[in-house]
Design an enzyme around this catalytic site. Structure first.
Site, PDB file in Angstrom:
ATOM      1  N   CYS A 186     -24.370 -55.666  27.573  1.00  0.00           N
ATOM      2  CA  CYS A 186     -23.772 -56.677  27.187  1.00  0.00           C
ATOM      3  C   CYS A 186     -22.912 -56.556  25.860  1.00  0.00           C
ATOM      4  O   CYS A 186     -22.205 -55.507  25.462  1.00  0.00           O
ATOM      5  CB  CYS A 186     -24.245 -58.177  27.410  1.00  0.00           C
ATOM      6  SG  CYS A 186     -22.868 -59.281  27.237  1.00  0.00           S
ATOM      7  N   HIS A 214     -26.627 -58.527  32.559  1.00  0.00           N
ATOM      8  CA  HIS A 214     -27.893 -58.414  31.937  1.00  0.00           C
ATOM      9  C   HIS A 214     -28.843 -58.120  32.885  1.00  0.00           C
ATOM     10  O   HIS A 214     -29.502 -59.104  33.727  1.00  0.00           O
ATOM     11  CB  HIS A 214     -28.165 -59.775  31.367  1.00  0.00           C
ATOM     12  CG  HIS A 214     -27.458 -60.060  30.133  1.00  0.00           C
ATOM     13  ND1 HIS A 214     -27.845 -60.092  28.924  1.00  0.00           N
ATOM     14  CD2 HIS A 214     -26.254 -60.482  29.926  1.00  0.00           C
ATOM     15  CE1 HIS A 214     -27.101 -60.125  27.902  1.00  0.00           C
ATOM     16  NE2 HIS A 214     -25.816 -60.757  28.612  1.00  0.00           N
ATOM     17  N   GLU A 274     -31.962 -57.378  32.212  1.00  0.00           N
ATOM     18  CA  GLU A 274     -33.350 -58.025  31.884  1.00  0.00           C
ATOM     19  C   GLU A 274     -33.343 -59.377  32.062  1.00  0.00           C
ATOM     20  O   GLU A 274     -34.616 -60.169  32.119  1.00  0.00           O
ATOM     21  CB  GLU A 274     -33.360 -57.754  30.104  1.00  0.00           C
ATOM     22  CG  GLU A 274     -32.484 -58.922  29.212  1.00  0.00           C
ATOM     23  CD  GLU A 274     -31.075 -58.685  29.073  1.00  0.00           C
ATOM     24  OE1 GLU A 274     -30.680 -57.707  30.027  1.00  0.00           O
ATOM     25  OE2 GLU A 274     -30.434 -59.314  28.385  1.00  0.00           O
TER      26      GLU A 274
END
Lengths: 80, 282
Positions: free
Chosen positions: B104, B238, B240
């Site tokens: 990002c 994202h 994660e």
């Protein structure tokens, strides 16, 4: 001391979502005569330089290295 | 090298806010991550004993967030600070083949740094691309579906089969990948030829589709790219935030095991692939 007035705008043909959004909202508010809206940014830099030309050269370098991305931006500088 | 010895530098400045999740993604896989402030690498204005060097690590990650408040342009200030102080070290790190990832805001930083797409050299003097404002002029924060396009070049997706569609959520206002006007088609062709296109936005049937499936209007629906060597990778969504299966929006309906992937979220493979690469190469 010199003052640099830097105007940063999108290159011709690059989509301007912020300008389009403002245009749409102005129409909704009844400003029917609005033909188009373009967004741009103004940055004012005060700096010391040997001459107006020197100041313009330094500001040009600032624009290249931080203030603009050459892929989408054009800029103009007025030194006073 | 054993994965437990793999030191991962998760680099932050003020405004970075995805460092913790990224730290835990690597930590849970058994690696040795550390959240490092850029000042620690530069070495000025920090307490004694906190100095770090890029050469201490085998992986560098630019996490998500709003570094420096997204002032000037998203990622521009982080990139300019890094370029002014650590350009040589970063070039050496990339040249040695260590994996460098950006998520990002991290992807935005890498594009502003000139390390992605990295067509001319490992770090170009000026950006070759931009992650511009979303066409919707809005912050787009929701699940997105990505088709894995890499033919094997990208070290961050080596464990993910080609053409597999994964759910990784996006959260950005400036994610529209764009190249200089009139050169877009030529650059996309070059990226395809070099196997640099890693993920593209698709709809639920796996077809390339416009808004809302593609949240930003990116050229060729591109969500993530790597450099020609494959060790530098940037992605707007994202991974994660999809590390565990229970982070998927449909997990209560589909269960944890029905996908055949147990409790793994779709983003986990990104971190696994990077560590697998480090384990084999270094």
């Amino acid at each position: 001391m010199f003052k640099a007035h830097i105007e940063i705008k999108l290159k011709k043909g690059v989509v301007d979502p912020e300008g389009k959004n403002i245009e749409k909202t102005l129409h909704l508010l009844g400003f029917d005569t609005v033909k188009s809206v373009h967004s741009q940014k103004v940055i004012v830099v005060e700096l010391d330089a040997a001459s107006k030309e020197d100041a313009a050269a330094k500001v040009g370098e600032m624009c290249k290295r931080l203030l603009t991305n050459p892929v989408t931006h054009d800029y103009t500088v007025v030194i006073s | 090298m054993k994965v437990s010895d793999a030191k991962v530098c998760i680099l932050q400045i003020e405004g970075t806010n995805c460092d913790e999740e990224t730290y835990w993604a690597f930590k849970r896989l058994g690696a040795d991550p550390e959240v490092v402030h850029l000042k620690q690498l530069i070495g000025t204005g920090i307490p004694h004993g906190m100095k770090r060097s890029l050469s201490d690590y085998q992986c560098l990650i630019f996490p998500g967030g709003f570094s420096a408040g997204d002032y000037v342009r998203a990622g521009a200030i982080f990139a300019a600070r890094m370029k002014a102080t650590l350009a040589k070290e970063l070039r050496t790190f990339i040249g040695a083949g260590y994996p460098v990832g950006g998520i990002c805001n991290g992807f935005q930083i890498m594009v502003e740094l000139g390390v992605l797409p990295g067509l001319g050299e490992s770090m170009t003097p000026l950006p070759e691309a931009i992650l511009d404002k979303n066409d919707s002029d809005r912050y787009e924060c929701r699940p997105t579906l990505l088709k894995h396009e890499s033919r094997g070049n990208c070290v961050f997706t080596s464990k993910l089969p080609q053409n597999k569609v994964v759910m990784i959520p996006c959260a950005h206002a400036e994610g529209k990948l764009a190249f200089p006007k009139k050169e877009g088609d030529r650059i996309v062709e070059k990226l395809i030829e070099n196997d640099q296109i890693v993920f593209r936005y698709v709809d639920e049937d796996g077809n390339y589709a416009g808004y809302p499936w593609c949240p930003n209007g990116a050229i060729y629906n591109i969500a993530g790219i790597c450099n020609p060597a494959g060790n530098v990778f940037g992605l707007m969504p994202h991974p994660e935030r999809a590390f565990h299966r229970f982070q998927h929006p449909d997990w209560t309906r589909t269960g944890l095991g029905e996908s055949g992937e147990g409790e793994n979220g779709d983003g986990k493979v990104i971190f696994e692939s990077a560590l697998d690469y480090i384990g084999k190469k270094f």
